[in-house]
Scaffold this active site. Structure first.
Site, PDB file in Angstrom:
ATOM      1  N   THR A 173       0.826  -1.211   0.000  1.00 42.89           N
ATOM      2  CA  THR A 173       0.000   0.000   0.000  1.00 42.89           C
ATOM      3  C   THR A 173       0.857   1.257   0.000  1.00 42.89           C
ATOM      4  OG1 THR A 173      -1.835  -1.104   1.066  1.00 42.89           O
ATOM      5  CG2 THR A 173      -1.724   1.255   1.389  1.00 42.89           C
ATOM      6  N   THR A 192       1.695  -4.224   4.300  1.00 43.45           N
ATOM      7  CA  THR A 192       1.526  -4.508   5.727  1.00 43.45           C
ATOM      8  C   THR A 192       1.091  -5.957   5.988  1.00 43.45           C
ATOM      9  OG1 THR A 192      -0.776  -3.774   5.659  1.00 43.45           O
ATOM     10  CG2 THR A 192       0.865  -2.124   6.275  1.00 43.45           C
ATOM     11  N   ASP A 193       0.388  -6.566   5.010  1.00 40.20           N
ATOM     12  CA  ASP A 193      -0.291  -7.843   5.294  1.00 40.20           C
ATOM     13  C   ASP A 193       0.652  -8.960   5.728  1.00 40.20           C
ATOM     14  OD1 ASP A 193      -2.779  -6.779   4.838  1.00 40.20           O
ATOM     15  OD2 ASP A 193      -2.938  -7.490   2.777  1.00 40.20           O
TER      16      ASP A 193
HETATM   17  N1  ASP Z   1      -2.677  -5.556   0.924  1.00 40.42           N
HETATM   18  C1  ASP Z   1      -1.659  -4.558   1.209  1.00 40.42           C
HETATM   19  C2  ASP Z   1      -0.311  -5.241   1.244  1.00 40.42           C
HETATM   20  O1  ASP Z   1       0.001  -5.898   2.187  1.00 40.42           O
HETATM   21  C3  ASP Z   1      -1.966  -3.894   2.495  1.00 40.42           C
HETATM   22  C4  ASP Z   1      -0.971  -2.846   2.913  1.00 40.42           C
HETATM   23  O2  ASP Z   1       0.136  -2.742   2.440  1.00 40.42           O
HETATM   24  O3  ASP Z   1      -1.364  -2.084   3.833  1.00 40.42           O
HETATM   25  O4  ASP Z   1       0.437  -5.141   0.331  1.00 40.42           O
END
Ligand code: ASP
Length: 313
Positions: A13, A93-94
């Protein structure tokens, strides 16, 4: 003399774009050069210079062994360069905690490798990525920083503890129980307990340079829950799974039907590790069973450790 900081982009993200102020966005769109160029003050945080390199461009929900292999290779190459002082990895983040644990198990610890991310895309009205990237470069350039760290929303986490604990908040990560390693505040690093975290040699360092891009040992995670019947475990064992991590109830307890299926899997040569599905605390060590406990790791990190252990065998 100040050394160079390398920023390796993998997507997420933090590199996401969407309508300004709108709800939807697509992760992993902007290149790492654009991310670096968009942060005022980044050059001052890295007086030895900055180098940005795109390793992958993925939404980290789709992370897998090919990207991990490429990332480990690039980290090894840059860490071996005497002109490099540290590495920053921009990540989704995931699965950030999984990549952090993998790198921790593989990479040398004499220089810092700092993961960072964002909960809002780069096109949000108030994106969190630029501050997180600035904090990550500040941390990677800090003379006492070593080993794999993560910094998100000003909080510095260690690879063993860090976990995504909230699906929405900007401060989405936690180091449950152990607490954070420190903070980055107003461009300065402050260590918890006024001392930098200690580091240990990587457990699987010998594997780092010879990871394959595909075909890592198949290790699956199953959950022990009310009504679990073990059918999935029998199915996986018949399908050739090499390892199973169980996200067990409470202090490592297993539904009796699941337990019976796990015993059949072990008899068929499958390695089993038991982690707890509780988000806080550490379950007691297991003794006298046909499986081991996961040494305090969360199920997703225990899966990585078991894959590496199977590769090392
Ligand atoms: N789906 C995204 C990822 O992990 C979520 C994020 O980065 O906040 O790439």
């Amino acid at each position: 003399m100040a050394k160079k900081i390398v920023v390796l982009g993998t997507g997420g993200t933090i590199a996401g774009t969407g309508p300004a102020g709108g709800a939807g966005y697509t992760a992993a769109q902007l290149g790492v050069q654009a991310l670096v160029a968009g942060v005022p003050g980044l050059a001052q945080a890295a007086p030895g210079g900055l180098l940005a390199e795109q390793v992958a461009q993925v939404d980290s929900k789709d992370m897998g062994c090919a990207v991990w292999q490429a990332l480990v290779r690039r980290c090894l190459a840059h860490l071996a360069d005497p002109a490099v002082g540290g590495i920053v990895v921009t990540h989704g983040t995931d699965t950030l905690e999984e990549t952090a644990w993998l790198l921790h198990a593989l990479l040398p610890v004499d220089k810092p490798v700092v993961l960072t991310c964002a909960m809002r895309p780069a096109t949000a009205l108030a994106p969190d990525g630029p501050q997180n990237l600035l904090d990550a470069v500040t941390l990677a350039a800090h003379p006492q920083a070593r080993g794999v760290l993560a910094v998100v929303a000003g909080v510095v986490h260690g690879a063993r503890e860090v976990t995504k604990a909230h699906p929405q908040r900007l401060d989405a990560f936690a180091s449950p129980d152990a607490g954070p390693f420190g903070w980055v505040q107003s461009g300065a690093v402050r260590w918890a307990h006024d001392r930098p975290p200690s580091v240990r040699a990587p457990r699987h360092g010998a594997l780092a340079g010879r990871l394959p891009a595909t075909g890592w040992p198949r290790v699956e995670i199953v959950l022990s829950h009310a009504g679990a019947d073990g059918a999935l475990v029998d199915w996986m064992a018949a399908g050739g799974v090499r390892g199973i991590v169980v996200a067990a109830t409470g202090n490592g307890t297993l539904h009796e039907a699941l337990q019976a299926a796990l015993a059949r899997a072990v008899a068929a040569g499958v390695q089993v590790r038991i982690a707890t599905r509780c988000p806080l605390g550490r379950m007691a060590a297991i003794e006298g069973a046909p499986w081991q406990d996961a040494a305090g790791l969360s199920p997703v990190k225990a899966r990585i450790s078991l894959m590496l252990a199977l590769m090392a065998q």
